[in-house]
Design a protein around this motif. Structure first.
Motif, short mmCIF file in Angstrom:
data_model
loop_
_atom_site.label_atom_id
_atom_site.label_comp_id
_atom_site.label_asym_id
_atom_site.label_seq_id
_atom_site.Cartn_x
_atom_site.Cartn_y
_atom_site.Cartn_z
N PRO A 38 0.96 -1.21 -0.03
CA PRO A 38 0.01 -0.15 0.00
C PRO A 38 0.87 1.38 -0.01
O PRO A 38 2.31 1.38 0.26
N SER A 39 0.18 2.33 -0.40
CA SER A 39 1.29 3.51 -0.39
C SER A 39 1.43 4.13 0.78
O SER A 39 2.50 4.98 0.97
N GLN A 40 0.85 3.78 1.79
CA GLN A 40 0.94 4.55 3.31
C GLN A 40 1.86 3.74 4.07
O GLN A 40 1.86 2.42 4.49
N LEU A 41 3.20 4.42 4.32
CA LEU A 41 4.28 3.67 5.08
C LEU A 41 4.51 4.49 6.57
O LEU A 41 4.14 5.52 6.62
N ILE A 42 4.39 3.47 7.54
CA ILE A 42 4.36 4.12 8.71
C ILE A 42 5.51 3.73 9.59
O ILE A 42 5.79 2.65 9.90
N PRO A 43 6.43 4.59 10.13
CA PRO A 43 7.52 4.46 10.79
C PRO A 43 6.88 4.09 12.19
O PRO A 43 6.00 4.54 12.89
N GLN A 44 7.58 3.17 12.90
CA GLN A 44 7.22 2.62 14.01
C GLN A 44 6.94 3.57 15.23
O GLN A 44 6.23 3.64 16.16
N GLU A 45 8.01 4.53 14.96
CA GLU A 45 7.67 5.58 16.01
C GLU A 45 6.66 6.65 16.05
O GLU A 45 6.34 7.50 17.20
N CYS A 46 5.96 6.47 14.90
CA CYS A 46 4.78 7.29 14.78
C CYS A 46 3.61 6.50 14.83
O CYS A 46 2.46 7.24 15.11
N LEU A 47 3.72 5.26 15.31
CA LEU A 47 2.40 4.55 15.11
C LEU A 47 1.48 4.58 16.41
O LEU A 47 0.29 4.92 16.54
N VAL A 48 2.18 4.76 17.93
CA VAL A 48 1.39 4.92 18.80
C VAL A 48 0.48 6.11 18.80
O VAL A 48 -0.79 6.21 19.15
#
Length: 390
Positions: A38-48
């Motif tokens: 998918p086009s949306q990439l989430i860095p782990q530090e931004c997930l919470v």
């Protein structure tokens, strides 16, 4: 919608020497590999922060637990179908106790086929032959439900022949990719001249829900799982000068552990898929992995675990750590599995192919000839293939 990540190389630019070993006549080989996300990439530090904003949760104790989990998973980035636009269209997905299976399937069904199509196109491009030369398709997913299934939609969108042989593998979970390899291997070896397109595609949409103290596994899923797709083309007796196999599927085994069917427990409900994961899963794998690997290795009279290369589905860091310790593997043996987990999270059935993609780069040194592709999932089911680097 999807971001293609394939390794297509025009035939004129291929190195004829890249196949260093001669494939065993009649044995299935991996001829090409493609990926899509998918086009949306989430860095782990931004997930919470994003997860708690989207689910409108304000429980600090749950937030602190998720922050700890995000650090222990070793995941750095993940791709996801879920987006702000989807939540604006379907706000009920973030409302506890709301029946949303219809809405989830409206999102998931087309999303997984779109990713599967993009991965397949990347794979076919690398293969270098027309899509019409594909004789069979094996479609693996735990993320869609409908009749007809995604296999038919995918075959139609790729322009495959209408007599292409189709196999659906639904709701196998994390071991589904290696099951697909086993099934594709059987088809390729029992149908001379056949070329099998194996695709896997997964999204976490069916399992997305607000955090709840009574469902601790939801937080594990939020910290660990990702979305994506992969595709490989499998065939025996590669055409010299046209096909360039990088791996041979020599021998395959599936095994379940009696009495462990509740350790990984998933149920489809009005709110999507609910999972419960037993704390003893890593221990169950540790207790049985050595014998399983020796069963595979025995077919090639292999004895030393460290003389092999290892393509292991990274269900989580604890499983990799237990396997490494139990088999006394040197540090670099599971490096490709750890890289895949770090870059993509646990993307269920797809992840073994992300590991294999990293591995084919590592294997260009030509050191190890033999290896194992392994995955574990509900059952508890062990799925393994003795593979040979070409």
């Amino acid at each position: 919608m999807s971001r293609i990540n394939g390794n297509g190389t025009p035939e004129s630019q291929r190195d004829p020497a890249q196949t260093r070993r001669i494939p065993t006549p009649g044995k299935a080989t991996v001829l090409a590999l493609g990926k899509a996300f998918p086009s949306q990439l989430i860095p782990q530090e931004c997930l919470v922060e994003g997860y708690f904003r989207d689910t409108k949760c304000d429980d600090l104790s749950i937030k602190e637990k998720l922050e700890r989990l995000c650090k222990t998973t070793t995941v750095k980035t993940r791709y996801t179908v879920m987006s702000k636009e989807i939540l604006e269209k379907y706000p009920e997905l973030a409302t506890e106790g709301t029946p949303t299976i219809r809405q989830r399937l409206e999102i998931a069904n087309p999303a997984v086929v779109e990713m599967a199509k993009e991965a397949s196109l990347a794979c076919i491009k690398e293969w270098g032959r027309p899509a019409q030369d594909i004789t069979h398709i094996v479609y693996v997913t735990s993320s869609e439900i409908r009749l007809p299934g995604g296999d038919l939609y995918l075959a139609s969108q790729l322009g495959l022949r209408n007599d292409v042989g189709r196999v659906m593998l639904y709701f196998l979970g994390c071991y589904g990719g290696v099951t697909g390899l086993r099934v594709a291997k059987d088809i390729a070896e029992n149908n001379p001249g056949s070329r099998v397109l194996l695709t896997t595609s997964e999204t976490t949409i069916l399992g997305f829900r607000p955090p709840n103290k009574e469902r601790p596994y939801d937080l594990v899923g939020a910290a660990l799982f990702g979305d994506g797709a992969a595709a490989v083309i499998i065939g025996a007796n590669p055409v010299k000068g046209q096909e360039y196999p990088f791996m041979e599927l020599n021998y395959a085994v599936q095994q379940f552990l009696p009495g462990t069917h509740t350790v990984i427990d998933g149920k489809l409900t009005e709110e999507g898929i609910n999972f419960k994961l037993g704390r003893d899963l890593p221990q169950k794998i540790e207790d049985n992995i050595e014998g399983f690997c020796k069963k595979l290795m025995g077919k090639a009279n292999l004895k030393d675990f460290n003389e092999l290369f290892w393509a292991v589905h990274p269900g989580g860091p604890a499983i990799l750590n237990r396997l490494e310790s139990t088999l006394k593997l040197t540090n670099e043996k599971l490096e490709c599995s750890r890289r895949a987990l770090m870059d993509y999270g646990n993307a269920s059935s797809n992840t073994i192919f992300y590991v294999m993609d990293y591995m084919r780069g590592e294997l260009k040194t030509g050191r190890e000839e033999w290896g194992l592709a392994l995955a574990f999932g509900p059952g508890i089911t062990f799925e393994g293939v003795l593979v040979r680097c070409l």
